[in-house]
Write a protein that holds these residues in place. Structure first.
Motif, PDB file in Angstrom:
ATOM      1  N   GLY A  59       9.127 -82.163  91.194  1.00 50.87           N
ATOM      2  CA  GLY A  59       8.416 -81.754  90.046  1.00 50.87           C
ATOM      3  C   GLY A  59       9.413 -80.630  89.172  1.00 50.87           C
ATOM      4  N   SER A  60      10.623 -80.478  89.922  1.00 51.29           N
ATOM      5  CA  SER A  60      11.591 -79.694  89.117  1.00 51.29           C
ATOM      6  C   SER A  60      12.660 -80.377  88.490  1.00 51.29           C
ATOM      7  CB  SER A  60      12.133 -78.730  90.333  1.00 51.29           C
ATOM      8  OG  SER A  60      11.193 -77.850  90.533  1.00 51.29           O
ATOM      9  N   TYR A  61      13.118 -81.377  89.130  1.00 55.79           N
ATOM     10  CA  TYR A  61      14.391 -82.015  88.689  1.00 55.79           C
ATOM     11  C   TYR A  61      14.188 -83.741  88.850  1.00 55.79           C
ATOM     12  CZ  TYR A  61      15.325 -81.907  93.618  1.00 55.79           C
ATOM     13  OH  TYR A  61      15.215 -81.804  95.206  1.00 55.79           O
ATOM     14  N   GLY A  62      13.074 -84.405  89.264  1.00 57.96           N
ATOM     15  CA  GLY A  62      12.882 -85.551  89.405  1.00 57.96           C
ATOM     16  C   GLY A  62      12.840 -86.761  88.230  1.00 57.96           C
ATOM     17  N   ILE A  63      13.449 -87.688  88.266  1.00 61.70           N
ATOM     18  CA  ILE A  63      13.620 -88.435  87.087  1.00 61.70           C
ATOM     19  C   ILE A  63      12.224 -88.888  86.814  1.00 61.70           C
ATOM     20  CG2 ILE A  63      13.914 -90.655  88.716  1.00 61.70           C
ATOM     21  CD1 ILE A  63      15.910 -91.761  86.522  1.00 61.70           C
ATOM     22  N   PHE A  64      11.286 -89.222  87.488  1.00 61.44           N
ATOM     23  CA  PHE A  64       9.763 -89.557  87.000  1.00 61.44           C
ATOM     24  C   PHE A  64       8.978 -88.668  85.882  1.00 61.44           C
ATOM     25  CE2 PHE A  64       5.210 -89.484  87.541  1.00 61.44           C
ATOM     26  CZ  PHE A  64       4.854 -90.491  87.365  1.00 61.44           C
ATOM     27  N   LEU A  74       8.839 -89.199  81.718  1.00 61.32           N
ATOM     28  CA  LEU A  74       7.544 -88.928  81.176  1.00 61.32           C
ATOM     29  C   LEU A  74       7.749 -87.906  80.060  1.00 61.32           C
ATOM     30  CD1 LEU A  74       4.834 -89.491  84.229  1.00 61.32           C
ATOM     31  CD2 LEU A  74       5.700 -91.244  82.525  1.00 61.32           C
ATOM     32  N   MET A  75       8.375 -86.715  80.591  1.00 61.11           N
ATOM     33  CA  MET A  75       8.409 -85.862  79.258  1.00 61.11           C
ATOM     34  C   MET A  75       9.513 -86.290  78.218  1.00 61.11           C
ATOM     35  SD  MET A  75       8.906 -82.501  81.845  1.00 61.11           S
ATOM     36  CE  MET A  75       8.810 -81.238  80.422  1.00 61.11           C
ATOM     37  N   GLY A  76      10.276 -87.169  78.423  1.00 61.75           N
ATOM     38  CA  GLY A  76      11.261 -87.385  77.471  1.00 61.75           C
ATOM     39  C   GLY A  76      10.389 -88.345  76.260  1.00 61.75           C
ATOM     40  N   ILE A  77       9.465 -89.202  76.936  1.00 63.90           N
ATOM     41  CA  ILE A  77       8.745 -90.033  76.166  1.00 63.90           C
ATOM     42  C   ILE A  77       7.447 -89.381  75.422  1.00 63.90           C
ATOM     43  CG2 ILE A  77       9.747 -92.035  76.659  1.00 63.90           C
ATOM     44  CD1 ILE A  77       7.311 -92.561  78.455  1.00 63.90           C
ATOM     45  N   GLY A  78       7.251 -88.152  75.698  1.00 65.48           N
ATOM     46  CA  GLY A  78       5.922 -87.454  75.549  1.00 65.48           C
ATOM     47  C   GLY A  78       4.667 -87.477  75.781  1.00 65.48           C
ATOM     48  N   LEU A  79       4.752 -88.401  77.234  1.00 67.10           N
ATOM     49  CA  LEU A  79       3.475 -88.514  77.804  1.00 67.10           C
ATOM     50  C   LEU A  79       2.945 -87.340  78.436  1.00 67.10           C
ATOM     51  CD1 LEU A  79       3.876 -92.058  79.558  1.00 67.10           C
ATOM     52  CD2 LEU A  79       2.517 -91.480  77.516  1.00 67.10           C
ATOM     53  N   ILE A  80       3.807 -86.215  78.897  1.00 62.60           N
ATOM     54  CA  ILE A  80       3.223 -85.228  79.767  1.00 62.60           C
ATOM     55  C   ILE A  80       4.111 -84.067  79.148  1.00 62.60           C
ATOM     56  CG2 ILE A  80       2.463 -86.188  81.879  1.00 62.60           C
ATOM     57  CD1 ILE A  80       5.216 -85.402  83.097  1.00 62.60           C
ATOM     58  N   ASP A  81       3.387 -82.787  79.099  1.00 59.04           N
ATOM     59  CA  ASP A  81       3.985 -81.585  78.628  1.00 59.04           C
ATOM     60  C   ASP A  81       4.714 -80.844  79.606  1.00 59.04           C
ATOM     61  OD1 ASP A  81       2.963 -82.304  76.075  1.00 59.04           O
ATOM     62  OD2 ASP A  81       1.340 -81.318  76.366  1.00 59.04           O
ATOM     63  N   GLN A  82       4.113 -80.859  80.879  1.00 60.18           N
ATOM     64  CA  GLN A  82       4.873 -80.229  81.945  1.00 60.18           C
ATOM     65  C   GLN A  82       5.019 -81.066  83.378  1.00 60.18           C
ATOM     66  OE1 GLN A  82       2.321 -76.727  82.497  1.00 60.18           O
ATOM     67  NE2 GLN A  82       0.496 -78.278  83.104  1.00 60.18           N
ATOM     68  N   PRO A  83       5.758 -80.792  84.127  1.00 56.55           N
ATOM     69  CA  PRO A  83       6.289 -81.822  85.328  1.00 56.55           C
ATOM     70  C   PRO A  83       5.042 -81.796  86.133  1.00 56.55           C
ATOM     71  CG  PRO A  83       7.849 -80.031  85.067  1.00 56.55           C
ATOM     72  CD  PRO A  83       6.906 -79.552  84.095  1.00 56.55           C
ATOM     73  N   LEU A  84       4.954 -82.769  86.810  1.00 56.72           N
ATOM     74  CA  LEU A  84       3.720 -83.034  87.730  1.00 56.72           C
ATOM     75  C   LEU A  84       4.389 -83.273  89.132  1.00 56.72           C
ATOM     76  CD1 LEU A  84       2.134 -86.365  85.933  1.00 56.72           C
ATOM     77  CD2 LEU A  84       1.200 -84.124  85.900  1.00 56.72           C
ATOM     78  N   ASN A  85       3.541 -82.465  90.055  1.00 59.63           N
ATOM     79  CA  ASN A  85       4.058 -82.425  91.310  1.00 59.63           C
ATOM     80  C   ASN A  85       2.972 -83.137  92.124  1.00 59.63           C
ATOM     81  OD1 ASN A  85       5.219 -81.754  93.941  1.00 59.63           O
ATOM     82  ND2 ASN A  85       4.314 -79.554  93.877  1.00 59.63           N
TER      83      ASN A  85
END
Length: 312
Positions: free
Chosen positions: A149-154, A158-169
């Motif tokens: 959730g902190s540094y994962g490429i997944f 997702l955040m880079g293409i705008g699908l999520i606003d905050q990381p998913l754990n």
């Protein structure tokens, strides 16, 4: 003279017959001699530990190597009234069904695709098995890194293409943890199934497909009418062995989540391990093991009876 000659011939023949009898006895004994090391190994590694587990299930043993008090069937009563144990069965069923469906779809899709002759088919068949040959601990480590959730490429993608606003754990969420490790385990194991299915596809005569095409059958009809029935012996073996194997998987689950969060990924093997080595109730864990083994044997018998392919 004739009597003496007959007697001499009989006397000469007896040692020969004895030698032949000894050779027959030795030949009869050799197979047992060759198999005996394997039988001894099975007795040492399976039957002795199994008998120990059955014995411990009647005692209140805590630590490994200690002697508990005889409690009779109390451990079994506790098992059948344990909500934690039956809750782990629910997770195990979801685990087995989820892995079975995911791996079957992936394995059939890849095998059917690679069964077609194309330019890089040999290359793809070779490199397809890479996920399967990677050690489980390595698989767990790099997927933990990918889904972190902190540094994962997944999450980064997702955040880079705008699908999520905050990381998913995903591995820390009770809702998503089990589906996530099902995906990871399926990714790890589906190449093994695909190789076996691909070998089965190679044995199906091309003439069957050509004849069905002449009759107007499409690809979907060919799959259900020719491909799938021709693989019934393979699918039966994979269904039986794969289900039992999948049910008993422990390493990837414990490495990724240790049965958490909040018990959402605690399957039966994980529950038995925790009962024995975290709660220090070896007697109760032994009873769980015996009950689970009996249920697995019942499943195997029922599966063989009703799902075994019928040879025509």
């Amino acid at each position: 003279m004739e009597k003496e000659a007959t007697q001499n011939a009989t006397i000469t023949q007896r040692p020969i017959e004895r030698k032949k009898a000894k050779k027959v006895e030795v030949k009869h004994f050799v197979p047992y001699l060759l198999v005996s090391p394997l039988v001894l190994w099975i007795v040492i590694t399976i039957f002795i530990p199994l008998s120990t587990v059955i014995k411990e299930s009647f005692y209140s043993t805590g630590f490994v190597g200690t002697q508990g008090e005889f409690v009779g069937l109390q451990n079994y009563i506790n098992v059948f009234t344990s909500s934690a144990y039956w809750g782990s069965w629910k997770n195990s069923l979801l685990w087995v069904v989820g892995n079975g469906l995911t791996q079957t779809v992936l394995a059939f899709s890849v095998a059917l695709y690679l069964n077609n002759k194309f330019k890089l088919s040999k290359f793809a068949r070779t490199w397809m098995i890479i996920p399967w040959i990677i050690p489980t601990i390595v698989v767990a480590i790099f997927w933990q890194w990918i889904f972190n959730g902190s540094y994962g490429i997944f999450n980064h993608v997702l955040m880079g293409i705008g699908l999520i606003d905050q990381p998913l754990n995903l591995l820390g969420d009770p809702t998503w943890a089990l589906p996530t490790i099902i995906f990871i385990n399926s990714w790890h194991w589906f190449p093994f199934l695909a190789v076996i299915i691909l070998a089965g596809l190679a044995g199906i005569p091309e003439e069957l497909y050509e004849a069905s095409a002449v009759d107007g059958a499409n690809k979907w009809q060919q799959f259900w009418g020719i491909t799938f029935p021709s693989l019934q012996h393979i699918t039966f073996a994979l269904g039986l062995v794969g289900t039992l194997w999948m049910f008993n998987i422990f390493d990837v689950i414990y490495t990724l989540t240790e049965g958490g969060p909040a018990g959402s990924t605690t399957t039966v093997p994980v529950q038995i391990y925790q009962q024995a080595f975290d709660n220090y109730e070896l007697g109760s864990a032994s009873a769980m093991s015996v009950v689970t083994a009996i249920m697995m044997v019942v499943f195997a018998v029922v599966f063989i009876k009703f799902a075994a392919p019928k040879d025509e």
